[in-house]
Scaffold this active site. Structure first.
Site, PDB file in Angstrom:
ATOM      1  N   LYS A 115      44.288  38.346  27.242  1.00 30.66           N
ATOM      2  CA  LYS A 115      43.404  37.808  28.272  1.00 30.66           C
ATOM      3  C   LYS A 115      42.399  38.869  28.723  1.00 30.66           C
ATOM      4  O   LYS A 115      42.570  40.058  28.483  1.00 30.66           O
ATOM      5  CB  LYS A 115      44.227  37.288  29.460  1.00 30.66           C
TER       6      LYS A 115
ATOM      7  N   TYR B  87      25.761  60.967  49.209  1.00 27.77           N
ATOM      8  CA  TYR B  87      25.490  60.159  50.390  1.00 27.77           C
ATOM      9  C   TYR B  87      26.396  60.566  51.538  1.00 27.77           C
ATOM     10  O   TYR B  87      27.580  60.837  51.356  1.00 27.77           O
ATOM     11  CB  TYR B  87      25.722  58.675  50.080  1.00 27.77           C
TER      12      TYR B  87
END
Length: 379
Positions: free
Chosen positions: A41, A260
């Site tokens: 999957k 940041y």
């Protein structure tokens, strides 16, 4: 030989199909008298189903599990004579996908059972799997519903499951009491469906031992090189190596900051590598170093690997860029254009995942499309 595109890529994946096959064989051997399936999957856990499926088939796998019928239909041309199980089951409107592609629906509820039986009335016999919830509380008929179904004299003769299955909630923790509880409950179901093959063990369940193996095991993450048991040495071979290019090197003086929010502050003169990797590529923001709000509970961030040494991530992971502290490497050893290993044989994917408060599954299935991929080994 690597392609020119791979050699020039900003970020790249090397997928070792030989390791993938070896891992499946190891799990098949650990399954004892049971046979091992393979779980494909989510595009084979992110590595590419078009390469993983034939590799696992060549290794000996004949039973394959995917999430939904659409994945099954895409898989069928790759595995023309394999048995393909659909975990999400059958719903009104997608019955033809099952019949046209010879897919086996996993019946997860009374509603899905009704849909399947209605489809059988029009199309005749077709195999199915009965999924029973023994404690996961996610999908499956209750134990009581399953036993009632087994003994229902009105049950149509055309309903004959080829497998009864359940799913372990705590298979990755061998000491958890839920494992034994689920085993006992599952045995109640298998006794009611005497003679029908049974499946309980996922990757962690395979390591729990023979009692959990039954007839078919369903290893997933272990086949792809991830940890199946918490706190234990991982015996599986790494399958995926992720690398990203260093775009620039800079020296930041003691007391300086970077990223940041000035989230990285340096207590010494530091040499910092700016690397072409970010959360848009599946390198999650949560693997950032200390000082980032999301990571205050675990202040140590992830590491990369460069020129024989682990180097720490610093500051915040941004959309396309991340920073690594390479101060402890010889200055002339590191150059712009070098590749840093994000995870692979030298930095385990689960180590990076833990730094981000997640699991290896999520990192693998989040790998972005900007990675240039190369496959080695396999068929």
């Amino acid at each position: 030989m690597h392609s020119p595109e791979f050699l020039a890529a900003s970020n790249r994946l090397t997928i070792d199909l030989t390791a993938l096959a070896d891992n499946w064989r190891a799990m098949n051997e650990r399954s004892g008298k049971a046979r091992a399936a393979a779980v494909l999957k989510a595009n084979a856990y992110g590595i590419g189903v078009a390469h993983a499926a034939p590799t696992l088939y060549a290794a000996g796998a004949r039973d394959f599990f995917v999430a939904d019928a659409e994945e099954g239909a895409e898989l069928r041309p790759l595995l023309p004579d394999a048995r393909i199980y659909i975990l999400a089951g059958m719903w009104p409107g997608n019955e033809e996908l099952f019949f046209a592609n010879d897919l086996v629906p996993i019946i997860n509820s009374e509603e899905q059972l009704a849909v399947f039986m209605a489809a059988l009335s029009e199309r005749g016999d077709h195999p199915c799997v009965l999924h029973v919830d023994t404690g996961m509380n996610r999908l499956g008929l209750s134990v009581e519903e399953a036993i009632a179904l087994a003994h229902d004299p009105a049950r149509p003769a055309s309903f004959s499951p080829v497998l009864v299955m359940s799913h372990l909630a705590c298979g990755d923790d061998p000491r958890h009491p839920m494992n034994l509880y689920q085993l006992q409950r599952f045995r109640e179901v298998t006794a009611a469906f005497e003679g029908v093959p049974a499946s309980l063990a996922n990757s962690g369940g395979v390591f729990l031992g023979e009692d959990y193996h039954f007839d078919l095991t369903r290893p997933g993450i272990a086949v792809y090189g991830g940890e199946a048991v918490n706190g234990a040495l991982n015996p599986m071979k790494p399958v995926v190596t992720a690398e990203a290019r260093i775009l620039q090197l800079r020296t930041i003086p003691s007391g300086g900051t970077a990223s940041y929010g000035a989230s990285a502050r340096f207590a010494r003169d530091s040499r910092i590598a700016t690397v072409a990797i970010g959360y848009a590529d599946g390198y999650h923001r949560s693997v950032s170093g200390g000082g980032v709000t999301l990571r205050q509970a675990t202040p140590t961030g992830a590491y990369g690997f460069l020129h024989g040494k682990k180097v720490p991530h610093v500051g915040r992971v941004t959309m396309d860029l991340s920073l690594f502290d390479v101060t402890d490497l010889p200055e002339r050893a590191v150059r712009a254009g070098d590749y840093i290993e994000l995870f692979g044989p030298n930095v385990a994917i689960d180590e990076v995942a833990r730094a981000g408060g997640t699991i290896g599954y999520e990192l693998l299935t989040s790998l972005g499309q900007r990675y240039c991929r190369t496959y080695v080994g396999g068929v």
